[in-house]
Design a protein around this motif. Structure first.
Motif, PDB file in Angstrom:
ATOM      1  N   SER A  37       0.822  -1.212   0.000  1.00 41.49           N
ATOM      2  CA  SER A  37       0.000   0.000   0.000  1.00 41.49           C
ATOM      3  C   SER A  37       0.858   1.264   0.000  1.00 41.49           C
ATOM      4  O   SER A  37       0.313   2.373  -0.029  1.00 41.49           O
ATOM      5  CB  SER A  37      -0.916  -0.001   1.234  1.00 41.49           C
ATOM      6  N   GLY A  38       2.179   1.116   0.068  1.00 43.05           N
ATOM      7  CA  GLY A  38       3.065   2.265   0.149  1.00 43.05           C
ATOM      8  C   GLY A  38       3.511   2.571   1.549  1.00 43.05           C
ATOM      9  O   GLY A  38       4.421   3.366   1.773  1.00 43.05           O
ATOM     10  N   LYS A  39       2.879   1.967   2.540  1.00 47.42           N
ATOM     11  CA  LYS A  39       3.276   2.115   3.936  1.00 47.42           C
ATOM     12  C   LYS A  39       3.242   0.742   4.599  1.00 47.42           C
ATOM     13  O   LYS A  39       2.531  -0.156   4.132  1.00 47.42           O
ATOM     14  CB  LYS A  39       2.357   3.091   4.666  1.00 47.42           C
ATOM     15  N   PRO A  40       3.980   0.542   5.679  1.00 44.64           N
ATOM     16  CA  PRO A  40       4.053  -0.803   6.283  1.00 44.64           C
ATOM     17  C   PRO A  40       2.763  -1.201   6.984  1.00 44.64           C
ATOM     18  O   PRO A  40       2.246  -0.462   7.816  1.00 44.64           O
ATOM     19  CB  PRO A  40       5.206  -0.680   7.275  1.00 44.64           C
ATOM     20  N   GLU A  41       2.237  -2.368   6.603  1.00 41.18           N
ATOM     21  CA  GLU A  41       1.075  -2.951   7.267  1.00 41.18           C
ATOM     22  C   GLU A  41       1.516  -4.271   7.892  1.00 41.18           C
ATOM     23  O   GLU A  41       2.049  -5.144   7.208  1.00 41.18           O
ATOM     24  CB  GLU A  41      -0.060  -3.177   6.277  1.00 41.18           C
ATOM     25  N   VAL A  42       1.299  -4.410   9.198  1.00 43.12           N
ATOM     26  CA  VAL A  42       1.814  -5.564   9.942  1.00 43.12           C
ATOM     27  C   VAL A  42       1.059  -6.828   9.552  1.00 43.12           C
ATOM     28  O   VAL A  42      -0.170  -6.827   9.420  1.00 43.12           O
ATOM     29  CB  VAL A  42       1.711  -5.307  11.457  1.00 43.12           C
ATOM     30  N   LEU A  43       1.806  -7.935   9.363  1.00 43.29           N
ATOM     31  CA  LEU A  43       1.237  -9.244   9.060  1.00 43.29           C
ATOM     32  C   LEU A  43       1.431 -10.175  10.257  1.00 43.29           C
ATOM     33  O   LEU A  43       2.456 -10.113  10.935  1.00 43.29           O
ATOM     34  CB  LEU A  43       1.926  -9.860   7.841  1.00 43.29           C
ATOM     35  N   THR A  44       0.454 -11.051  10.490  1.00 40.27           N
ATOM     36  CA  THR A  44       0.550 -12.023  11.596  1.00 40.27           C
ATOM     37  C   THR A  44       0.291 -13.445  11.107  1.00 40.27           C
ATOM     38  O   THR A  44      -0.055 -14.310  11.892  1.00 40.27           O
ATOM     39  CB  THR A  44      -0.456 -11.670  12.705  1.00 40.27           C
ATOM     40  N   ASN A  45       0.461 -13.682   9.796  1.00 40.60           N
ATOM     41  CA  ASN A  45       0.136 -14.997   9.237  1.00 40.60           C
ATOM     42  C   ASN A  45       1.360 -15.846   8.923  1.00 40.60           C
ATOM     43  O   ASN A  45       1.269 -16.861   8.250  1.00 40.60           O
ATOM     44  CB  ASN A  45      -0.697 -14.830   7.966  1.00 40.60           C
ATOM     45  N   SER A  46       2.532 -15.443   9.423  1.00 42.90           N
ATOM     46  CA  SER A  46       3.752 -16.182   9.104  1.00 42.90           C
ATOM     47  C   SER A  46       3.780 -17.542   9.792  1.00 42.90           C
ATOM     48  O   SER A  46       3.377 -17.677  10.950  1.00 42.90           O
ATOM     49  CB  SER A  46       4.979 -15.368   9.526  1.00 42.90           C
TER      50      SER A  46
END
Length: 813
Positions: A37-46
C-alpha cells in the motif's frame, strides 16, 4: 473440422527495473510486514520462526511467492513447499538465505543458503520452480549445490550494469578474498571474480569463530558494498564495479570494543548505517577522502536492547531489528544527516509478534529509486507511463521529450500518458522526490510508423472442411475482403483473402493478404483398445515426421504414458496445417492376487504340498517349475509368480524352516561358592521350558545344593537335561577366643572373619548351658550387653552348606 490460425502481436516490453518483489517481509517470531500500500502494514500470518536470517520473494505485483529461514521453505499458503525441507542454511546465520530470480525467467528462482559461524556447508544453492504444485512452487532436484566453503555468514546481490544479469557476492574464510558470481539466464558462472582486498576474515582466537558474524550489503545502485565484522569490531566499505564484479578502495571503520552486526545504505547511497551492540551509527560517504569518511562516523541512538539487522524498504526507510522487542526501529529519512535522519526506536509495533536479530535479505536492486516502464508504439498513439518503485515517493514530474506538443509535454500525475503524433525516438525523463532527495531517470520511447506486415500466415484448407481464420490476440480489429468486420473469418475454398488490421489503442493499421491453398486431412491411427496391469503403465507412440500433437491432457509430445484407465484421444496437425484425430480406450487390469500363506515350520522328515486355489493362470515356482503345485520337503524360501490371461503378474513368497527336537545343555555338574550369584539358563528360541519347580522363566537361580533339571518342548518334541549344583564354603573362618566389650572402640564386638558374604546362625551359651544370645543372620554385632566377664560357649551354623563351628570365647569387661 475448423482450423485456427493465430496472429502474432507485439507485446509491451517492461524494463528490467524492479517493482514489488521486496514488498512482503517475514522474520523473527512469526512477524511480518506488507509494503504494497506504500506504507508498512503488519502481518501475523507467518508460519516461520527464525532467530536471525530469512529471505522472502514476491512477484512484480507484490503477491507473496515463498519465504525461507535457510532450512525450510514455505509457499504463499504458508505451508511447507514440496521438497522444501533440508536446505543447508541455518536460521542462526545472520544472512541464512537470499532469493534471486533466474534472469529472464518467470518460472525459476535460486535460493542461496549460508551455514552459520563458517561451518563446513558454506554457501550453497537450490532451485525453485514456482509453476510446480499448481503454482505454489516446488524445490527441484537441484538442491544444496555447493558454491564455496567455508564462508562467513555473508551474502548479498545486485544487478549487473546491464540491468539484466545479477552479481552474487560472498567472502572467503581465513583470507581477504571477495567472491562475485555472475548469474545469467544460462545459470551461475562456475568461475567467480575474486578480489583480494581489505581485511582478512579469520578466527581471531580458538573460541572466537564469531568473527564470521555480520552483514554484507550492497548499496541499491550497486556502486558500494559494506561488511560488518562483529569480533573484529570493524566495518569495511568498498567500491564495486557492476560491470566487472571487482571490489576496490577499502575503508575500515573501527568501533573499539563494540560488535558491529547490521549495515545498510541509504536509498541514494550517500549514507551508511551500522548497528553496534545497542547503538546505531551513521557514516557520510560523500567525503572527499577516506579520512573524511572515517571522521564522519556519528552515533545516532542507544537502544534498550541489542540492535540487529538493518534493512532498506521500498518506502525509502531503513528498518532496524531490536532484539526480543515487539517493535522495529525506523530511520525515517535515511538520505539526510543525523539528527535529520530521524531514527525512532519503537517506530513500528508488530501486533504481538516478537522481533529477533534478523530481517529478510533481498537483492538490493529492488530498492532503486523510482523508474518507469514503457515499450514501442505506433504513430498517433496514446502512450501510458507508469512509474515503478514509487513506495514512499512524495511527488513526480514528467518530461515526454516531445517539444512540439507544447504545454502537453510535461505532467505531474503519478500515472500519466502522452499522445505522440509522429514517429521517432523520444527521451522521456521522470523526476521524483523521495525522503527529501530528488531522483532523475530517463528512457527512450520509440514511436514506430505502423504495425509490421505478416501478422497472418498463409494456410491450407484440408479436404472439404471449412477453415476458421481466428486471430487469438486482443487489442486488434479486423476487416476482411473490404467488408466483413469481425475477429473470426470463415473460408470454405482456396483463394486470396485481403484483411486490414487495426490496433484499437494506437490506431495503427496494416493491410495483408492470406493465401489459402488446398491440402488433405492429416492421417493418424492409434492402436486398438488395450490395457495395462495395475501399478504399471502403457506407452502410446504416434510419432510422424512434420506432425504436431495435442492430447486430451493438453500435452504436445508424440509419446504419452497412460498410467490410469480411460479414453485417450489426440488431435494432430501436419506440416500443411491439416488436422486429424483418433481415440483409444485403455483399461487397467487387476493383478491376479493370491497368497502362499504365512511362513511355517516343519519337523525334520516332514513335508507338505502347496497348491494355490487359482485357475486360468501360468505358474512359475523356484527352479523354473511350472506345475500348479509344489512339494515342500526342505528348508527354503519358496517363491511363486503367476501370470494371468492379460499377462499381468503377481508374486508371493513363503519361508519354510525345518526344526528338530530341542538341542541344549545345562552344562556339567558344578560347585558354587556360597554367596556367589549363580544362574542356569536356556536359549528362549528353542522352545517352551519347565524347570523342576514348575517355573517357565528363561532362567533358574539355585539357592541350595541339589540336582536341577529342565524340560524343553517345541513343535518336534521334548528334550531335558539335569545338573548337580553343590554350594561350598570358599572363605576361611577365623573365630576369636576373647573380646573386650568395654566401649573403648577396640575389640568391642564378637567379630568372626569370613562370614561377610553368606548367612550364618549364631547361638551363645553360658558355662552353665543357658542360651543368652541367638540370631539366624549374624552380622558381627554381638557385644555381650547383658553378660558378665567369663567364658561362653558358641555354636555357629550355615544351613546352605551344612557347616557347623563350635568353641569357647572369653569375655573381659
Amino acid at each position: 473440422m475448423r482450423f485456427y490460425l493465430f496472429i502474432l502481436m507485439i507485446f509491451t516490453a517492461l524494463n528490467s527495473y524492479s517493482q514489488r518483489q521486496a514488498n512482503v517481509w517475514y522474520f523473527g517470531d512469526n512477524a511480518g510486514i506488507n509494503f504494497n500500500s506504500g506504507k508498512p502494514e503488519v502481518l501475523t500470518n507467518s508460519a516461520m520462526s527464525t532467530y536471525e536470517g530469512s529471505a522472502v520473494i514476491s512477484d512484480t505485483l507484490g503477491n507473496l511467492l515463498f519465504y525461507t529461514n535457510g532450512s525450510t521453505v514455505w509457499n504463499a499458503n504458508h505451508q511447507i513447499m514440496e521438497n522444501g525441507t533440508g536446505l543447508n542454511g541455518d536460521s542462526s546465520s545472520c544472512e541464512s538465505a537470499i532469493i534471486i530470480p533466474v534472469p529472464e525467467s518467470k518460472m525459476y528462482y535460486y535460493i542461496f543458503t549460508v551455514d552459520y559461524e563458517a561451518k563446513p556447508k558454506g554457501l550453497q544453492y537450490s532451485v525453485v520452480n514456482i509453476n510446480g504444485d499448481n503454482g505454489l512452487g516446488v524445490v527441484t532436484e537441484t538442491k544444496n549445490i555447493p558454491l564455496l566453503s567455508p564462508v562467513p555468514e555473508k551474502v548479498t546481490a545486485v544487478w549487473h550494469a546491464n540491468k539484466k544479469d545479477i552479481w552474487l557476492v560472498s567472502h572467503g574464510w581465513g583470507n581477504n578474498k571477495f567472491y562475485a558470481w555472475l548469474i545469467t539466464k544460462d545459470g551461475i558462472q562456475t568461475e567467480p571474480v575474486i578480489s583480494e582486498v581489505g581485511m582478512d576474515y579469520v578466527q581471531l582466537e580458538p573460541v572466537f569463530v564469531i568473527n564470521a558474524i555480520g552483514f554484507l550489503r550492497f548499496s541499491p545502485t550497486g556502486t558500494k558494498i559494506a561488511s560488518a565484522l562483529l569480533r573484529a569490531s570493524s566495518v569495511e566499505i568498498l567500491d564495486f564495479d557492476a560491470n566487472t564484479g571487482i571490489l576496490t578502495n577499502p575503508v575500515t571503520l573501527d568501533f573499539g570494543l563494540g560488535s558491529p552486526y547490521g549495515v545498510e545504505f541509504s536509498p541514494d547511497g550517500t549514507k551508511l548505517y551500522a548497528s553496534v551492540d545497542r547503538e546505531l551509527y551513521q557514516v557520510d560517504l560523500t567525503g572527499a577522502t577516506n579520512e573524511d569518511i572515517k571522521n564522519s562516523l556519528t552515533k545516532i541512538h542507544t537502544a534498550g536492547n541489542f540492535i540487529g539487522a538493518l534493512q532498506l524498504a521500498t518506502d525509502g526507510k531503513i528498518y532496524a531489528a531490536v532484539s526480543t522487542e515487539q517493535h522495529l526501529g525506523i530511520v525515517n529519512n535515511p538520505n539526510l544527516k543525523t539528527p535529520d535522519c530521524n531514527f525512532v526506536e519503537d517506530g513500528l509495533y508488530l501486533n504481538g509478534r516478537k522481533c529477533r536479530m534478523g530481517l529478510p535479505d533481498f537483492m538490493q536492486s529492488y530498492f532503486l529509486p523510482p523508474a518507469f516502464r514503457t515499450g514501442n508504439y505506433c504513430e498517433k498513439t496514446l502512450v501510458n507511463f507508469n512509474p515503478t518503485n514509487t513506495a514512499g515517493t512524495d511527488s513526480v514530474s514528467w518530461n515526454f521529450g516531445d517539444e512540439k506538443s507544447g504545454i502537453l509535454n510535461t505532467d505531474t500525475a503519478y500515472n500519466s500518458s502522452h499522445y505522440y503524433e509522429n514517429s521517432g525516438t523520444y527521451t522521456v525523463e521522470l523526476t521524483s522526490r523521495k525522503s527529501g532527495t530528488t531522483y532523475k531517470y530517463s528512457q527512450d520511447v520509440i514511436i514506430a510508423d505502423s504495425p509490421a506486415k505478416g501478422l497472418i500466415s498463409d494456410t491450407t484448407i484440408c479436404g472439404n472442411n471449412e477453415i476458421e481464420i481466428y486471430p487469438p490476440y486482443k487489442n486488434y480489429s479486423y476487416k476482411w475482403n473490404n467488408e466483413i468486420v469481425d475477429t473470426v473469418f470463415y473460408a470454405s475454398k482456396t483463394g486470396k483473402y485481403p484483411v486490414e488490421i487495426t490496433n484499437i489503442y494506437t490506431s495503427c493499421k496494416i493491410s495483408d493478404t492470406v493465401n489459402i491453398t488446398e491440402g488433405t486431412l492429416a492421417e493418424i491411427i492409434l492402436e486398438k483398445d488395450t490395457g495395462f496391469c495395475k501399478n504399471d503403465f502403457y506407452t502410446i507412440n504416434i510419432y510422424k515426421k512434420g506432425y504436431s500433437y495435442k492430447w486430451q491432457d493438453n500435452s504436445t509430445d508424440s509419446v504419452i504414458i497412460a498410467n490410469k484407465a480411460g479414453k485417450y484421444f489426440v488431435n494432430v496437425v501436419d506440416s500443411l496445417g491439416c488436422k486429424g484425430s483418433d481415440t483409444v480406450n485403455i483399461t487397467e487390469y487387476p493383478l491376479p492376487e493370491f497368497s502362499l500363506g504365512e511362513d511355517t515350520t516343519l519337523c525334520t522328515g516332514g513335508f507338505y504340498i502347496l497348491k494355490p486355489d487359482i485357475s486360468e493362470v501360468l505358474f512359475l515356482w523356484n527352479d523354473s517349475i511350472t506345475d500348479n503345485k509344489y512339494i515342500v520337503d526342505k528348508q527354503e524360501v519358496i517363491r511363486l509368480q503367476i501370470t494371468d490371461t492379460n499377462l499381468c503378474k503377481f508374486t508371493d513368497s513363503l519361508n519354510v524352516i525345518y526344526k528338530t527336537t530341542p538341542d541344549f545343555s545345562l552344562g556339567k555338574d558344578t560347585s558354587v561358592c556360597d554367596g556367589e550369584y549363580f544362574e542356569l539358563s536356556v536359549n528362549t528360541d528353542i522352545g517352551d521350558f519347565i524347570w523342576n519347580d514348575k517355573s517357565n522363566l528363561p532362567y533358574f537361580i539355585p539357592d541350595s545344593s541339589g540336582t536341577y533339571y529342565v524340560n524343553v518342548t517345541n513343535k518336534c518334541g521334548t528334550s531335558s537335561d539335569t545338573i548337580s549344583v553343590t554350594f561350598i564354603f570358599c572363605d576361611k573362618i577365623k573365630i576369636p577366643n576373647v573380646f573386650t566389650p568395654n566401649s573403648d572402640g577396640k575389640n568391642d564386638f564378637f567379630y568372626i572373619e569370613g562370614i561377610k558374604n553368606t548367612t550364618w546362625s549364631l547361638k551363645i551359651y553360658s558355662r552353665w548351658g543357658s542360651l543368652i544370645f541367638e540370631t539366624d543372620n549374624y552380622k558381627n554385632d554381638w557385644k555381650a550387653e547383658n553378660s558378665e566377664t567369663g567364658v561362653y560357649y558358641y555354636l555357629l551354623y550355615n544351613r546352605k552348606i551344612n557347616k557347623t563351628y563350635t568353641g569357647f570365647v572369653h569375655i573381659y569387661k
